[in-house]
Design a protein around this motif. Structure first.
Motif, PDB file in Angstrom:
ATOM      1  N   ARG A  18      44.186 -18.736  74.950  1.00 40.80           N
ATOM      2  CA  ARG A  18      43.971 -18.061  76.226  1.00 40.80           C
ATOM      3  C   ARG A  18      43.959 -19.066  77.374  1.00 40.80           C
ATOM      4  O   ARG A  18      44.547 -18.823  78.434  1.00 40.80           O
ATOM      5  CB  ARG A  18      42.665 -17.290  76.185  1.00 40.80           C
ATOM      6  N   VAL A  19      43.298 -20.204  77.187  1.00 34.28           N
ATOM      7  CA  VAL A  19      43.239 -21.235  78.232  1.00 34.28           C
ATOM      8  C   VAL A  19      44.643 -21.770  78.518  1.00 34.28           C
ATOM      9  O   VAL A  19      45.038 -21.927  79.683  1.00 34.28           O
ATOM     10  CB  VAL A  19      42.289 -22.379  77.823  1.00 34.28           C
ATOM     11  N   LEU A  20      45.414 -22.042  77.466  1.00 36.44           N
ATOM     12  CA  LEU A  20      46.776 -22.545  77.667  1.00 36.44           C
ATOM     13  C   LEU A  20      47.656 -21.508  78.356  1.00 36.44           C
ATOM     14  O   LEU A  20      48.490 -21.850  79.191  1.00 36.44           O
ATOM     15  CB  LEU A  20      47.384 -22.961  76.329  1.00 36.44           C
ATOM     16  N   TRP A  21      47.477 -20.236  78.028  1.00 38.05           N
ATOM     17  CA  TRP A  21      48.254 -19.170  78.647  1.00 38.05           C
ATOM     18  C   TRP A  21      47.958 -19.092  80.140  1.00 38.05           C
ATOM     19  O   TRP A  21      48.862 -19.021  80.961  1.00 38.05           O
ATOM     20  CB  TRP A  21      47.925 -17.843  77.954  1.00 38.05           C
ATOM     21  N   VAL A  22      46.675 -19.126  80.500  1.00 37.67           N
ATOM     22  CA  VAL A  22      46.279 -19.075  81.913  1.00 37.67           C
ATOM     23  C   VAL A  22      46.778 -20.317  82.652  1.00 37.67           C
ATOM     24  O   VAL A  22      47.296 -20.225  83.771  1.00 37.67           O
ATOM     25  CB  VAL A  22      44.751 -18.922  82.038  1.00 37.67           C
ATOM     26  N   LEU A  23      46.651 -21.471  82.036  1.00 41.59           N
ATOM     27  CA  LEU A  23      47.109 -22.717  82.651  1.00 41.59           C
ATOM     28  C   LEU A  23      48.617 -22.695  82.884  1.00 41.59           C
ATOM     29  O   LEU A  23      49.100 -23.098  83.951  1.00 41.59           O
ATOM     30  CB  LEU A  23      46.721 -23.907  81.767  1.00 41.59           C
ATOM     31  N   THR A  24      49.362 -22.205  81.915  1.00 42.12           N
ATOM     32  CA  THR A  24      50.819 -22.132  82.045  1.00 42.12           C
ATOM     33  C   THR A  24      51.229 -21.254  83.213  1.00 42.12           C
ATOM     34  O   THR A  24      52.057 -21.642  84.048  1.00 42.12           O
ATOM     35  CB  THR A  24      51.439 -21.593  80.741  1.00 42.12           C
ATOM     36  N   TRP A  25      50.667 -20.070  83.305  1.00 38.24           N
ATOM     37  CA  TRP A  25      51.050 -19.155  84.386  1.00 38.24           C
ATOM     38  C   TRP A  25      50.556 -19.634  85.741  1.00 38.24           C
ATOM     39  O   TRP A  25      51.206 -19.409  86.769  1.00 38.24           O
ATOM     40  CB  TRP A  25      50.564 -17.739  84.086  1.00 38.24           C
ATOM     41  N   THR A  26      49.421 -20.324  85.781  1.00 38.36           N
ATOM     42  CA  THR A  26      48.936 -20.884  87.042  1.00 38.36           C
ATOM     43  C   THR A  26      49.889 -21.970  87.530  1.00 38.36           C
ATOM     44  O   THR A  26      50.256 -22.003  88.716  1.00 38.36           O
ATOM     45  CB  THR A  26      47.515 -21.457  86.861  1.00 38.36           C
ATOM     46  N   LEU A  27      50.298 -22.863  86.625  1.00 40.86           N
ATOM     47  CA  LEU A  27      51.231 -23.920  87.015  1.00 40.86           C
ATOM     48  C   LEU A  27      52.586 -23.343  87.419  1.00 40.86           C
ATOM     49  O   LEU A  27      53.226 -23.827  88.362  1.00 40.86           O
ATOM     50  CB  LEU A  27      51.400 -24.924  85.877  1.00 40.86           C
ATOM     51  N   PHE A  28      53.033 -22.297  86.734  1.00 33.95           N
ATOM     52  CA  PHE A  28      54.287 -21.644  87.103  1.00 33.95           C
ATOM     53  C   PHE A  28      54.186 -21.051  88.507  1.00 33.95           C
ATOM     54  O   PHE A  28      55.094 -21.221  89.336  1.00 33.95           O
ATOM     55  CB  PHE A  28      54.627 -20.549  86.087  1.00 33.95           C
ATOM     56  N   ALA A  29      53.095 -20.363  88.797  1.00 34.08           N
ATOM     57  CA  ALA A  29      52.917 -19.756  90.119  1.00 34.08           C
ATOM     58  C   ALA A  29      52.849 -20.829  91.209  1.00 34.08           C
ATOM     59  O   ALA A  29      53.454 -20.673  92.281  1.00 34.08           O
ATOM     60  CB  ALA A  29      51.653 -18.901  90.137  1.00 34.08           C
ATOM     61  N   GLY A  31      54.219 -23.789  91.047  1.00 34.03           N
ATOM     62  CA  GLY A  31      55.567 -24.347  91.168  1.00 34.03           C
ATOM     63  C   GLY A  31      56.482 -23.456  91.982  1.00 34.03           C
ATOM     64  O   GLY A  31      57.272 -23.940  92.801  1.00 34.03           O
ATOM     65  N   MET A  32      56.385 -22.139  91.777  1.00 37.26           N
ATOM     66  CA  MET A  32      57.197 -21.214  92.571  1.00 37.26           C
ATOM     67  C   MET A  32      56.786 -21.255  94.037  1.00 37.26           C
ATOM     68  O   MET A  32      57.636 -21.197  94.936  1.00 37.26           O
ATOM     69  CB  MET A  32      57.065 -19.787  92.024  1.00 37.26           C
TER      70      MET A  32
END
Length: 65
Positions: A18-29, A31-32
């Motif tokens: 769950r932490v990795l999933w949230v971190l991934t989408w936060t970094l993606f957002a 970056g966009m």
């Protein structure tokens, strides 16, 4: 996925997943957002935009007449 559905023999824990999933989408957002602020607001490169205008004018001329 519910906690009860998460496999007990998974390589990482459900909390870590769950932490990795949230971190991934936060970094993606982020970056966009950075791409939009730094890149999307800039005018096109003059060479690219000049070529695009030239090609577009040829297409318009051929389809119009």
């Amino acid at each position: 996925m519910k906690d009860s559905e998460y496999p007990s023999d998974a390589p990482i824990s459900h909390d870590a997943h769950r932490v990795l999933w949230v971190l991934t989408w936060t970094l993606f957002a982020l970056g966009m957002l950075a791409w939009f602020v730094q890149g999307a607001n800039r005018p096109l490169d003059p060479v690219v935009s000049g070529t695009a205008v030239g090609v577009l004018s040829l297409v318009v001329r051929r389809t119009a007449g």
